[in-house]
Design a protein around this motif. Structure first.
Motif, PDB file in Angstrom:
ATOM      1  N   THR A 128      19.450  -6.740  13.801  1.00 55.54           N
ATOM      2  CA  THR A 128      20.787  -6.921  13.247  1.00 55.54           C
ATOM      3  C   THR A 128      21.713  -5.786  13.658  1.00 55.54           C
ATOM      4  N   TYR A 129      22.944  -6.151  14.034  1.00 63.33           N
ATOM      5  CA  TYR A 129      23.976  -5.191  14.406  1.00 63.33           C
ATOM      6  C   TYR A 129      25.130  -5.323  13.411  1.00 63.33           C
ATOM      7  N   GLN A 130      25.628  -4.198  12.926  1.00 58.38           N
ATOM      8  CA  GLN A 130      26.738  -4.214  11.981  1.00 58.38           C
ATOM      9  C   GLN A 130      27.874  -3.323  12.452  1.00 58.38           C
ATOM     10  N   TYR A 131      29.092  -3.866  12.362  1.00 59.48           N
ATOM     11  CA  TYR A 131      30.314  -3.101  12.598  1.00 59.48           C
ATOM     12  C   TYR A 131      31.065  -3.048  11.287  1.00 59.48           C
ATOM     13  N   ARG A 132      31.266  -1.866  10.733  1.00 61.14           N
ATOM     14  CA  ARG A 132      31.899  -1.710   9.437  1.00 61.14           C
ATOM     15  C   ARG A 132      33.197  -0.940   9.571  1.00 61.14           C
ATOM     16  N   ALA A 133      34.250  -1.490   8.944  1.00 55.58           N
ATOM     17  CA  ALA A 133      35.558  -0.851   9.035  1.00 55.58           C
ATOM     18  C   ALA A 133      35.554   0.532   8.398  1.00 55.58           C
ATOM     19  N   ASP A 134      34.717   0.746   7.380  1.00 55.27           N
ATOM     20  CA  ASP A 134      34.683   2.060   6.736  1.00 55.27           C
ATOM     21  C   ASP A 134      33.858   3.077   7.524  1.00 55.27           C
ATOM     22  N   ARG A 135      33.186   2.606   8.583  1.00 52.28           N
ATOM     23  CA  ARG A 135      32.398   3.456   9.475  1.00 52.28           C
ATOM     24  C   ARG A 135      31.316   4.254   8.739  1.00 52.28           C
ATOM     25  N   GLN A 136      30.888   3.761   7.604  1.00 56.34           N
ATOM     26  CA  GLN A 136      29.820   4.433   6.862  1.00 56.34           C
ATOM     27  C   GLN A 136      28.548   4.477   7.684  1.00 56.34           C
ATOM     28  N   ASP A 137      27.964   5.653   7.816  1.00 56.97           N
ATOM     29  CA  ASP A 137      26.716   5.883   8.546  1.00 56.97           C
ATOM     30  C   ASP A 137      26.849   5.719  10.055  1.00 56.97           C
ATOM     31  N   VAL A 138      28.071   5.554  10.574  1.00 58.34           N
ATOM     32  CA  VAL A 138      28.273   5.401  12.018  1.00 58.34           C
ATOM     33  C   VAL A 138      28.706   6.745  12.594  1.00 58.34           C
ATOM     34  N   PRO A 139      27.933   7.348  13.495  1.00 58.08           N
ATOM     35  CA  PRO A 139      28.302   8.656  14.066  1.00 58.08           C
ATOM     36  C   PRO A 139      29.458   8.532  15.043  1.00 58.08           C
ATOM     37  N   ALA A 140      30.103   9.643  15.312  1.00 58.97           N
ATOM     38  CA  ALA A 140      31.216   9.673  16.258  1.00 58.97           C
ATOM     39  C   ALA A 140      30.756   9.164  17.623  1.00 58.97           C
ATOM     40  N   GLY A 141      31.614   8.396  18.264  1.00 55.21           N
ATOM     41  CA  GLY A 141      31.294   7.865  19.586  1.00 55.21           C
ATOM     42  C   GLY A 141      30.560   6.546  19.563  1.00 55.21           C
ATOM     43  N   LYS A 142      30.183   6.071  18.376  1.00 55.46           N
ATOM     44  CA  LYS A 142      29.494   4.799  18.245  1.00 55.46           C
ATOM     45  C   LYS A 142      30.320   3.851  17.374  1.00 55.46           C
TER      46      LYS A 142
ATOM     47  N   LEU B  37      40.589  -5.002  -0.013  1.00 53.00           N
ATOM     48  CA  LEU B  37      39.586  -4.011   0.373  1.00 53.00           C
ATOM     49  C   LEU B  37      39.311  -4.095   1.875  1.00 53.00           C
ATOM     50  N   SER B  38      40.367  -3.972   2.662  1.00 57.20           N
ATOM     51  CA  SER B  38      40.230  -4.119   4.113  1.00 57.20           C
ATOM     52  C   SER B  38      39.260  -3.103   4.696  1.00 57.20           C
ATOM     53  N   TYR B  39      39.147  -1.947   4.067  1.00 57.74           N
ATOM     54  CA  TYR B  39      38.264  -0.905   4.606  1.00 57.74           C
ATOM     55  C   TYR B  39      36.792  -1.307   4.535  1.00 57.74           C
ATOM     56  N   MET B  40      36.471  -2.376   3.774  1.00 57.54           N
ATOM     57  CA  MET B  40      35.085  -2.823   3.673  1.00 57.54           C
ATOM     58  C   MET B  40      34.731  -3.933   4.660  1.00 57.54           C
ATOM     59  N   THR B  41      35.698  -4.406   5.452  1.00 56.35           N
ATOM     60  CA  THR B  41      35.441  -5.504   6.393  1.00 56.35           C
ATOM     61  C   THR B  41      34.210  -5.208   7.242  1.00 56.35           C
ATOM     62  N   THR B  42      33.335  -6.202   7.344  1.00 54.75           N
ATOM     63  CA  THR B  42      32.055  -6.018   8.036  1.00 54.75           C
ATOM     64  C   THR B  42      31.778  -7.200   8.958  1.00 54.75           C
ATOM     65  N   ARG B  43      31.435  -6.892  10.196  1.00 56.66           N
ATOM     66  CA  ARG B  43      30.976  -7.922  11.140  1.00 56.66           C
ATOM     67  C   ARG B  43      29.492  -7.716  11.391  1.00 56.66           C
TER      68      ARG B  43
END
Length: 295
Positions: A128-142, A113-119
């Motif tokens: 808290t800061y989250q970087y998610r491979a699936d980019r859920q809730d992350v707008p373009a450019g961020k 499930l590589s698309y779920m990788t989360t930092r």
């Protein structure tokens, strides 16, 4: 505590570290040893393994061919996290897997499930800061989501978390080390003793004087049925080497884990830990609370 995206979470931990030296040798308890060792930019490396058991079989989402497989899995059955903890910050990256998919279904149900990788980066006072491979809730450019605030901090305290950060807190370590120790196995060549016990998750809730008592009471009632058993291994310097936590959730709903087992290794106590927030132009403010650790 909430499991990422699906359920309630509690952990089982395994901590491993070198022999340790310096002022930690003078500590009488694990709480004292960790407090002495994690000062300034000194911290510890972390590796955590989480295994979930969903009990009864659940339906997987339809695959590309629109078939639905009846398999004993949820969103994931195992996660692995690595990173560092400092006195005031943490930086952890988690990957997710399905480890209980029958061989005949692996061509239909993905196990990686590589698309779920989360930092997840958490900094005291900064949220808290989250970087998610699936980019859920992350707008373009961020690239990163950011959330936090006093309300989020109270929720975490009321929940009674046994996450990686909590397990190196003096309050939680005092509870874990309260049972009388017995002889333990050598870990990385170091003799250990083991503290073993069990109790309700609510025993690990940590309240602050300004917290809302109504919210605290609601979470205590909700989590009182969650039972946790643990084993804590500590070395001669009293630094934690290994902790096992096994949790059961009698009130778990459908598609939620019924039990969780988490193993976390802590190594290199006293190593240099420098954690900075992501670039501000890559951060999107969510206005909501984010888990301070990737689960």
């Amino acid at each position: 505590m909430a499991l990422p995206r699906i359920a309630t979470i509690v952990l089982l931990l395994a901590l491993t570290t070198g022999c340790g030296d310096g002022d930690a040798v003078t500590a009488r308890t694990p709480a004292e040893a960790v407090t002495q060792r994690m000062k300034g930019s000194a911290g510890v490396k972390v590796t955590r393994l989480v295994r979930l058991d969903y009990g009864e079989k659940v339906f997987t989402p339809p695959a590309e061919d629109d078939s639905v497989a009846l398999v004993n899995i949820g969103e994931y059955s195992e996660s692995r996290a690595t990173g560092v903890l400092g006195a005031t910050a943490s930086d952890l990256t988690a990957t997710y897997y399905r480890t209980n998919v029958p061989d005949e279904l692996k061509s239909v149900v993905p196990t990686d499930l590589s698309y779920m990788t989360t930092r997840t980066i958490t900094i005291a006072g900064s949220g808290t800061y989250q970087y998610r491979a699936d980019r859920q809730d992350v707008p373009a450019g961020k690239s990163w989501l950011h959330g936090g605030g006093s309300g989020c901090e109270q929720l975490l305290r009321a929940i009674g978390s046994l996450g990686v950060r909590s397990l190196v807190s003096p309050e939680v370590l005092r509870k874990l080390a309260a049972p009388a120790p017995s002889s333990g196995a050598a870990i990385d060549g170091v003799a250990t003793v083991v503290h073993a016990g069990s109790g309700s998750l609510t025993e690990f809730a940590i309240a602050a004087p300004h917290d809302d008592p109504v919210i605290a009471a609601q979470f205590r009632e909700r989590n009182d049925s969650t039972q946790v058993s643990w084993r804590l291994w500590v070395g001669p310097d009293r630094l934690p080497r290994r902790v096992h936590l096994t949790s059961t959730y009698p009130m778990a709903e459908d598609n939620q884990p019924k039990t969780s087992v988490i193993e976390v290794d802590f190594t290199d106590w006293g190593s240099e830990v420098l954690i900075d927030p992501p670039p501000s132009d890559q951060v999107h403010e969510t206005g909501t609370c984010l888990d301070p650790e990737p689960y």
